[in-house]
Design a protein around this motif. Sequence first.
Motif, PDB file in Angstrom:
ATOM      1  N   MET A 155      17.998  51.520 136.488  1.00  0.00           N
ATOM      2  CA  MET A 155      17.432  50.978 135.445  1.00  0.00           C
ATOM      3  C   MET A 155      16.149  50.264 136.120  1.00  0.00           C
ATOM      4  O   MET A 155      16.339  49.583 137.188  1.00  0.00           O
ATOM      5  CB  MET A 155      18.367  49.966 134.537  1.00  0.00           C
ATOM      6  CG  MET A 155      19.226  50.504 134.047  1.00  0.00           C
ATOM      7  SD  MET A 155      20.373  49.369 132.760  1.00  0.00           S
ATOM      8  CE  MET A 155      21.135  48.472 134.011  1.00  0.00           C
ATOM      9  N   LEU A 156      14.831  50.183 135.483  1.00  0.00           N
ATOM     10  CA  LEU A 156      13.798  49.638 135.979  1.00  0.00           C
ATOM     11  C   LEU A 156      13.158  48.705 135.023  1.00  0.00           C
ATOM     12  O   LEU A 156      12.660  49.129 133.782  1.00  0.00           O
ATOM     13  CB  LEU A 156      12.771  50.697 136.288  1.00  0.00           C
ATOM     14  CG  LEU A 156      12.903  52.019 137.063  1.00  0.00           C
ATOM     15  CD1 LEU A 156      11.817  52.871 137.227  1.00  0.00           C
ATOM     16  CD2 LEU A 156      13.742  51.422 138.332  1.00  0.00           C
ATOM     17  N   PRO A 157      13.393  47.361 135.168  1.00  0.00           N
ATOM     18  CA  PRO A 157      12.815  46.418 134.146  1.00  0.00           C
ATOM     19  C   PRO A 157      11.340  46.227 134.378  1.00  0.00           C
ATOM     20  O   PRO A 157      10.643  46.254 135.319  1.00  0.00           O
ATOM     21  CB  PRO A 157      13.527  45.049 134.925  1.00  0.00           C
ATOM     22  CG  PRO A 157      14.646  45.503 135.822  1.00  0.00           C
ATOM     23  CD  PRO A 157      14.109  46.882 136.467  1.00  0.00           C
ATOM     24  N   LYS A 158      10.959  46.217 133.320  1.00  0.00           N
ATOM     25  CA  LYS A 158       9.419  45.844 132.802  1.00  0.00           C
ATOM     26  C   LYS A 158       9.386  44.624 132.265  1.00  0.00           C
ATOM     27  O   LYS A 158       9.388  44.348 131.252  1.00  0.00           O
ATOM     28  CB  LYS A 158       8.797  46.998 131.904  1.00  0.00           C
ATOM     29  CG  LYS A 158       8.812  48.501 132.541  1.00  0.00           C
ATOM     30  CD  LYS A 158       8.216  49.370 131.521  1.00  0.00           C
ATOM     31  CE  LYS A 158       8.212  50.781 132.239  1.00  0.00           C
ATOM     32  NZ  LYS A 158       7.527  51.819 131.255  1.00  0.00           N
ATOM     33  N   ILE A 159       8.623  43.705 132.936  1.00  0.00           N
ATOM     34  CA  ILE A 159       8.374  42.285 132.622  1.00  0.00           C
ATOM     35  C   ILE A 159       7.039  41.847 131.963  1.00  0.00           C
ATOM     36  O   ILE A 159       6.056  41.992 132.776  1.00  0.00           O
ATOM     37  CB  ILE A 159       8.985  41.472 133.741  1.00  0.00           C
ATOM     38  CG1 ILE A 159      10.521  41.721 133.933  1.00  0.00           C
ATOM     39  CG2 ILE A 159       8.964  39.920 133.045  1.00  0.00           C
ATOM     40  CD1 ILE A 159      10.645  41.316 135.396  1.00  0.00           C
ATOM     41  N   SER A 160       6.958  41.330 130.848  1.00  0.00           N
ATOM     42  CA  SER A 160       5.717  40.884 130.337  1.00  0.00           C
ATOM     43  C   SER A 160       5.377  39.548 130.866  1.00  0.00           C
ATOM     44  O   SER A 160       6.267  38.578 130.461  1.00  0.00           O
ATOM     45  CB  SER A 160       5.509  40.935 128.861  1.00  0.00           C
ATOM     46  OG  SER A 160       5.646  42.191 128.219  1.00  0.00           O
ATOM     47  N   TYR A 161       4.445  39.313 131.629  1.00  0.00           N
ATOM     48  CA  TYR A 161       4.197  38.041 132.441  1.00  0.00           C
ATOM     49  C   TYR A 161       2.725  37.580 132.728  1.00  0.00           C
ATOM     50  O   TYR A 161       2.125  38.380 133.226  1.00  0.00           O
ATOM     51  CB  TYR A 161       4.893  37.998 133.745  1.00  0.00           C
ATOM     52  CG  TYR A 161       4.910  37.117 134.779  1.00  0.00           C
ATOM     53  CD1 TYR A 161       5.630  35.814 134.135  1.00  0.00           C
ATOM     54  CD2 TYR A 161       4.328  36.753 135.897  1.00  0.00           C
ATOM     55  CE1 TYR A 161       5.651  34.443 134.982  1.00  0.00           C
ATOM     56  CE2 TYR A 161       4.547  35.782 136.500  1.00  0.00           C
ATOM     57  CZ  TYR A 161       5.001  34.623 136.151  1.00  0.00           C
ATOM     58  OH  TYR A 161       5.046  33.396 137.034  1.00  0.00           O
ATOM     59  N   LYS A 162       2.150  36.552 132.137  1.00  0.00           N
ATOM     60  CA  LYS A 162       0.917  36.097 132.137  1.00  0.00           C
ATOM     61  C   LYS A 162      -0.131  37.172 131.838  1.00  0.00           C
ATOM     62  O   LYS A 162      -1.151  37.630 132.718  1.00  0.00           O
ATOM     63  CB  LYS A 162       0.612  35.686 133.663  1.00  0.00           C
ATOM     64  CG  LYS A 162       1.530  34.457 134.017  1.00  0.00           C
ATOM     65  CD  LYS A 162       1.049  33.658 135.548  1.00  0.00           C
ATOM     66  CE  LYS A 162       1.863  32.626 135.753  1.00  0.00           C
ATOM     67  NZ  LYS A 162       1.639  32.188 137.014  1.00  0.00           N
ATOM     68  N   GLY A 163       0.157  37.839 130.809  1.00  0.00           N
ATOM     69  CA  GLY A 163      -0.670  39.112 130.021  1.00  0.00           C
ATOM     70  C   GLY A 163      -0.745  40.326 130.953  1.00  0.00           C
ATOM     71  O   GLY A 163      -1.304  41.050 130.772  1.00  0.00           O
ATOM     72  N   ARG A 164       0.300  40.382 131.934  1.00  0.00           N
ATOM     73  CA  ARG A 164       0.338  41.566 132.766  1.00  0.00           C
ATOM     74  C   ARG A 164       1.781  42.073 132.639  1.00  0.00           C
ATOM     75  O   ARG A 164       2.771  41.453 132.071  1.00  0.00           O
ATOM     76  CB  ARG A 164       0.117  41.285 134.299  1.00  0.00           C
ATOM     77  CG  ARG A 164      -1.254  40.869 134.750  1.00  0.00           C
ATOM     78  CD  ARG A 164      -2.431  41.797 134.417  1.00  0.00           C
ATOM     79  NE  ARG A 164      -2.263  42.722 135.317  1.00  0.00           N
ATOM     80  CZ  ARG A 164      -2.862  42.784 136.344  1.00  0.00           C
ATOM     81  NH1 ARG A 164      -3.377  41.804 136.935  1.00  0.00           N
ATOM     82  NH2 ARG A 164      -2.605  44.155 137.389  1.00  0.00           N
ATOM     83  N   THR A 165       1.981  43.277 132.994  1.00  0.00           N
ATOM     84  CA  THR A 165       3.440  43.935 133.039  1.00  0.00           C
ATOM     85  C   THR A 165       3.706  43.978 134.612  1.00  0.00           C
ATOM     86  O   THR A 165       3.111  44.778 135.303  1.00  0.00           O
ATOM     87  CB  THR A 165       3.421  45.130 132.413  1.00  0.00           C
ATOM     88  OG1 THR A 165       3.171  45.102 130.994  1.00  0.00           O
ATOM     89  CG2 THR A 165       4.694  45.967 132.675  1.00  0.00           C
ATOM     90  N   ILE A 166       4.843  43.538 134.867  1.00  0.00           N
ATOM     91  CA  ILE A 166       5.529  43.786 136.248  1.00  0.00           C
ATOM     92  C   ILE A 166       6.712  44.670 136.016  1.00  0.00           C
ATOM     93  O   ILE A 166       7.514  44.488 135.304  1.00  0.00           O
ATOM     94  CB  ILE A 166       5.765  42.404 136.729  1.00  0.00           C
ATOM     95  CG1 ILE A 166       4.621  41.416 136.904  1.00  0.00           C
ATOM     96  CG2 ILE A 166       6.549  42.490 138.246  1.00  0.00           C
ATOM     97  CD1 ILE A 166       4.805  40.212 137.453  1.00  0.00           C
ATOM     98  N   VAL A 167       6.684  45.555 136.838  1.00  0.00           N
ATOM     99  CA  VAL A 167       7.828  46.514 137.017  1.00  0.00           C
ATOM    100  C   VAL A 167       8.599  46.490 138.267  1.00  0.00           C
ATOM    101  O   VAL A 167       8.094  46.412 139.317  1.00  0.00           O
ATOM    102  CB  VAL A 167       7.109  48.032 136.832  1.00  0.00           C
ATOM    103  CG1 VAL A 167       8.532  48.910 136.667  1.00  0.00           C
ATOM    104  CG2 VAL A 167       6.226  48.128 135.618  1.00  0.00           C
ATOM    105  N   TYR A 168       9.731  45.902 138.342  1.00  0.00           N
ATOM    106  CA  TYR A 168      10.809  45.938 139.391  1.00  0.00           C
ATOM    107  C   TYR A 168      10.973  47.572 139.703  1.00  0.00           C
ATOM    108  O   TYR A 168      11.784  48.146 138.911  1.00  0.00           O
ATOM    109  CB  TYR A 168      11.822  45.248 138.975  1.00  0.00           C
ATOM    110  CG  TYR A 168      12.843  44.767 140.171  1.00  0.00           C
ATOM    111  CD1 TYR A 168      12.616  43.863 140.884  1.00  0.00           C
ATOM    112  CD2 TYR A 168      13.817  45.703 140.470  1.00  0.00           C
ATOM    113  CE1 TYR A 168      13.435  43.171 141.815  1.00  0.00           C
ATOM    114  CE2 TYR A 168      14.505  45.258 141.545  1.00  0.00           C
ATOM    115  CZ  TYR A 168      14.425  44.126 142.216  1.00  0.00           C
ATOM    116  OH  TYR A 168      15.117  43.721 143.069  1.00  0.00           O
ATOM    117  N   VAL A 169      10.464  48.075 140.666  1.00  0.00           N
ATOM    118  CA  VAL A 169      10.454  49.656 141.022  1.00  0.00           C
ATOM    119  C   VAL A 169      12.015  50.073 141.415  1.00  0.00           C
ATOM    120  O   VAL A 169      12.163  51.071 141.508  1.00  0.00           O
ATOM    121  CB  VAL A 169       9.360  49.986 141.403  1.00  0.00           C
ATOM    122  CG1 VAL A 169       8.258  49.917 140.565  1.00  0.00           C
ATOM    123  CG2 VAL A 169       8.845  49.306 142.678  1.00  0.00           C
TER     124      VAL A 169
END
Length: 279
Positions: A191-205
């Motif tokens: 599983m790869l979390p995609k987090i909406s944060y400060k107007g960006r998308t951060i992906v824990y790869v």
Amino acid sequence: MKLHTINTGFFKLDGGAMFGVVPKAIWQKTNPADANNMCTWAMRSLLIEDGNQLTLIDTGIGDKQDDKFFSHFYLHGDDSIGKSLNNLGFSKADITDVFLTHLHFDHVGGAIIRNGENFITAFNNANYWSNEKHWQWAVEPNAREKASFLKENIIPIQESGQLKFVEESEDILWRENVNISFAYGHTDAMMLPKISYKGRTIVYVADLLPSVGHLPLPYVMAYDMFPLKTLTEKQLFLEEAVEKNYILFLEHDPINECCTLQRTEKGIRVAETFKLSDL
């Protein structure tokens, strides 16, 4: 919402295994090996602070195994989950959710601690999140992957009653501001979390892209169960990441926490590297 890097220490793995068919003369330019052909890797977790929820993504290797086990991996560094949490003013008891990208020992080991002769959950107030397909893959492992799935890291989670499953679906909304994508090349249903944060998308790869040194498409780990599947998943993900300007949070890169990507004549490569705290 706030995001925090949780450093759990460093370990070493064989460089050839980490880069598969790529010759050492090439990969050692970005990830130099020691005299034993071992390269240093981080075990970098991510903490999501969102109201009353504190979600920890992955937990590193932990400290409950014996000296013989740890002698294979050359653990070093001063960081641990407990120390990193304490530096932020938190404790393990404050964690409400532990999200496990997959159940290999360097991702789930810190989720369980030793209590005398028994093994118990390290985060006694938390729900532990996996998915049913990967869980079954891990508790009934194939011979090639069996050494990565240690029963003492997995079974105590189920016995504790804290285990929860994420629904397996493409890019599913797990909770507000967090979507989950699935990858099947490294291991089944990672599983790869995609987090909406400060107007960006951060992906824990996680292990889809262990480091910036793994960005070229052929750089696929020998540890991957289905390397051609990884190749396809990696190509699709990199295209999406460039198009949508994702920030990649790198779990194993020994130097770089985060990066963005760009198109070059050689393919998709790093644009910038930076710390999460710089956002």
